[in-house]
Every structure is written in structure tokens, then in C-alpha cells.
Design a protein around this motif. Sequence first.
Motif, PDB file in Angstrom:
ATOM      1  N   SER A 174       0.846  -1.184   0.000  1.00  0.00           N
ATOM      2  CA  SER A 174       0.000   0.000   0.000  1.00  0.00           C
ATOM      3  C   SER A 174       0.883   1.236   0.000  1.00  0.00           C
ATOM      4  O   SER A 174       1.945   1.260   0.640  1.00  0.00           O
ATOM      5  N   VAL A 175       0.452   2.256  -0.713  1.00  0.00           N
ATOM      6  CA  VAL A 175       1.259   3.473  -0.826  1.00  0.00           C
ATOM      7  C   VAL A 175       0.970   4.340   0.402  1.00  0.00           C
ATOM      8  O   VAL A 175       0.022   5.124   0.433  1.00  0.00           O
ATOM      9  N   THR A 176       1.794   4.146   1.423  1.00  0.00           N
ATOM     10  CA  THR A 176       1.633   4.859   2.687  1.00  0.00           C
ATOM     11  C   THR A 176       3.011   5.231   3.226  1.00  0.00           C
ATOM     12  O   THR A 176       4.041   4.695   2.783  1.00  0.00           O
ATOM     13  N   HIS A 177       3.021   6.109   4.209  1.00  0.00           N
ATOM     14  CA  HIS A 177       4.281   6.496   4.848  1.00  0.00           C
ATOM     15  C   HIS A 177       4.973   5.280   5.449  1.00  0.00           C
ATOM     16  O   HIS A 177       6.200   5.147   5.371  1.00  0.00           O
ATOM     17  N   ARG A 178       4.217   4.375   6.042  1.00  0.00           N
ATOM     18  CA  ARG A 178       4.817   3.209   6.689  1.00  0.00           C
ATOM     19  C   ARG A 178       5.546   2.318   5.691  1.00  0.00           C
ATOM     20  O   ARG A 178       6.569   1.709   6.018  1.00  0.00           O
ATOM     21  N   LYS A 179       5.049   2.231   4.470  1.00  0.00           N
ATOM     22  CA  LYS A 179       5.651   1.331   3.489  1.00  0.00           C
ATOM     23  C   LYS A 179       6.863   1.932   2.789  1.00  0.00           C
ATOM     24  O   LYS A 179       7.598   1.222   2.104  1.00  0.00           O
ATOM     25  N   GLY A 180       7.074   3.240   2.912  1.00  0.00           N
ATOM     26  CA  GLY A 180       8.349   3.825   2.514  1.00  0.00           C
ATOM     27  C   GLY A 180       8.599   4.013   1.033  1.00  0.00           C
ATOM     28  O   GLY A 180       9.760   4.027   0.606  1.00  0.00           O
ATOM     29  N   GLN A 181       7.542   4.170   0.235  1.00  0.00           N
ATOM     30  CA  GLN A 181       7.798   4.417  -1.181  1.00  0.00           C
ATOM     31  C   GLN A 181       8.582   5.705  -1.419  1.00  0.00           C
ATOM     32  O   GLN A 181       9.315   5.822  -2.406  1.00  0.00           O
ATOM     33  N   ASP A 182       8.450   6.683  -0.509  1.00  0.00           N
ATOM     34  CA  ASP A 182       9.249   7.908  -0.644  1.00  0.00           C
ATOM     35  C   ASP A 182      10.733   7.603  -0.495  1.00  0.00           C
ATOM     36  O   ASP A 182      11.580   8.212  -1.182  1.00  0.00           O
ATOM     37  N   VAL A 183      11.078   6.662   0.373  1.00  0.00           N
ATOM     38  CA  VAL A 183      12.473   6.246   0.528  1.00  0.00           C
ATOM     39  C   VAL A 183      12.961   5.578  -0.752  1.00  0.00           C
ATOM     40  O   VAL A 183      14.083   5.824  -1.220  1.00  0.00           O
ATOM     41  N   LEU A 184      12.120   4.748  -1.347  1.00  0.00           N
ATOM     42  CA  LEU A 184      12.484   4.069  -2.588  1.00  0.00           C
ATOM     43  C   LEU A 184      12.761   5.077  -3.697  1.00  0.00           C
ATOM     44  O   LEU A 184      13.778   4.987  -4.404  1.00  0.00           O
ATOM     45  N   LEU A 185      11.884   6.066  -3.871  1.00  0.00           N
ATOM     46  CA  LEU A 185      12.080   7.034  -4.943  1.00  0.00           C
ATOM     47  C   LEU A 185      13.318   7.885  -4.701  1.00  0.00           C
ATOM     48  O   LEU A 185      14.037   8.233  -5.652  1.00  0.00           O
ATOM     49  N   ALA A 186      13.580   8.231  -3.443  1.00  0.00           N
ATOM     50  CA  ALA A 186      14.791   8.992  -3.134  1.00  0.00           C
ATOM     51  C   ALA A 186      16.037   8.173  -3.467  1.00  0.00           C
ATOM     52  O   ALA A 186      17.042   8.708  -3.977  1.00  0.00           O
ATOM     53  N   ALA A 187      15.998   6.865  -3.181  1.00  0.00           N
ATOM     54  CA  ALA A 187      17.138   6.004  -3.513  1.00  0.00           C
ATOM     55  C   ALA A 187      17.320   5.885  -5.016  1.00  0.00           C
ATOM     56  O   ALA A 187      18.450   5.970  -5.533  1.00  0.00           O
ATOM     57  N   LEU A 188      16.231   5.717  -5.734  1.00  0.00           N
ATOM     58  CA  LEU A 188      16.326   5.583  -7.191  1.00  0.00           C
ATOM     59  C   LEU A 188      16.866   6.850  -7.831  1.00  0.00           C
ATOM     60  O   LEU A 188      17.561   6.802  -8.860  1.00  0.00           O
TER      61      LEU A 188
END
Length: 344
Positions: A174-188
Amino acid sequence: MNRPLYAVLPGGLDDPAAPSGGNRYDREVLRRLTATEHLLPGQWPRPALDDRQQLAAVLASVPDDAVVLLDGLVACGVPELLEPHAGRLRLAILVHLPLSDETGLPASTASSLRGYEYRALHLADAVVATSTPAARRVEELHGLTGVHAIPPGVDPAPLAPPSPTGNRLLNVASVTHRKGQDVLLAALDTISDLDWSCTVAGAGAFSGTVPDRVRFVGALAGDELDRAYANADLFVLPSRAETYGMVVTEALARGLPVVASDVGGVPEALGATPGGGIPGRLIRPDDPHALAGALRDWLTDPDLRARWRAGALARRETLTGWDETARSLGKVLETVNRSRREPR
């Protein structure tokens, strides 16, 4: 004597637009439990999470001395609704994630939720969590002992054929703060010099800027989700909190290595190969640089890709199914069923 099993579950359990690991866990184990001889089929009422009146009516309708399995999302925030029934019903509460451990909560809200959950869990005849670290966390938070750790199972799945470069990344959450997609995009963003593509499959919308090589495809299920796994080389889960991480074992069931945050039950889900290796890498949570380093290593080192893939294949052979999960939960509920009640 056998008693009917009444399971009180969240109202959106079967909503295809909002799949979750907790809902999947509930469905898989209860479908099997009601087919066993340990407990007789009862009802599966599904009150909305915010419908106190409906939940009160559901509990009042359950006959005395019945076994009631309550999803923690429904029960843990409303101990005052459980209290009138704790002496006449045999309550078991399944905690997928402690309420106060949801990320991004104000401190006052987390404190209130922790207090509600403490009261609710101390009314239960049995408490179940979905990983060993989660069980210990619930015990620590609420002064409990004997919380049962019953991890999810995983369905067998066909192997995902790897591509030569390993450049297809997949995140299912799920696209939520807990799942960390923002961290993934920053890494990419820090490895834009490399060749990669990334698919994010999960309910919810991302509010930031999304690179061209990242596709947010929404919640997937069934054949669509199978195709997403089949067209991936590496599974990435940068969560800030996870009680287990069912998607990790779903990826491993397809032979996909995993890069994931070292939080909660994720190390238990990732596991180890019979030789002691890890089928991927655990990284610090909330750390885009650590994630970017792991992804760069994967994309630039063919020998590492081969080792991680071999590890994933070895770990795949040790995964356990939902039947084992249901048997373990059934034993707990059977103990609740047969135990002598102490006066309350």
C-alpha cells in the motif's frame, strides 16, 4: 466439547481496491479453520472499523461461552465494547500491527491507542501476533506473557525468469508512509545513471514527483499480480515498520531476491538459506543512501546477482504454506475452547 468459532473481521476484508496482508491472513486461515474438526463453523460478521454500534450488536448476538476470534483492527481500540462480554465469551485477539506502532501518529494519539489496546488485550483469553518479533513487541508494550507467534504462510508459485541485467525492480505494498515508497524514490534518484525500471503495485496515491522509469500501477490481485512478480528481477520493500512482510515470502516463492528494511518481522520473513546466507540484503530503515547502495550493488555486480538468486531459490524450498499457519492458530483456539475459565 466443540464450540462454534465466531470471527469478527474488518468490513473491507474482500475489497479488491484495498488489499492488505492482514486481510489475506484472515481469509486464508479462517477458510481452513472452519473446515477442520477442531472448531465448528460459526459466523464471520464484518463491522466497519468505525461502526461501534454494529460491533456492540455483533458481540451481544454471540452465544455464551463461544470462541470469538477478533481482528485487532476491529477490537483493540474499543475495550469498553469488549468488557461486558469478557466474562461470558472466550476471546482471542489477532494483532497484525500494534495500533500505536503505525508510523506518523502524534505522540498523544499513539499514547491513547496504546492504552486502549492494553485494556483490550488484557481481556483476551489468547493473543496472537503474526511474527516472533511482533509477539515480543506486544508483550513488551502491554505487560503480557505467552503471546503466540503464528507467521503467515505462502502459496506455491512459479519461478520468475530472470533478465540478463536484473534491472526490473518491484515493490508491492500500500502506498503509505509506513511502506516507505518515498524512501524508494529517493534512492532511485541517486542511481539515475544506471539502467533500471521500477513497478510499484499498491492501493493509494503518491503525492511527490515520480520519475519516468517508475510506474505506480495501483492495487493488483490475481493474474495481474502474478504477472507483476513474473516480470521482476528484484523485490524491494523499504518499509518503516512491518510485523512480518508477507510480500517478502511471496517474492521468495517465485525465486526473487529481496532488498528490505531491517524492521519488525522482515528478517524472519526473509529468513536464511540452509547454508546460512541471506537471499538478498537487509538495510537500515528510512535510509535512502543504504537502499541506493544495495540497488547499485545488485545492478552492477553479476556475481552478486547470481548469489542472491541462488539464495532465493534455496530459501524457496523452506517456505511453509497456509495450512501450517491455520493448524497453529487452530491449536491456540482449541486450547481456548477447552480451557477452564477463571472468574472475572
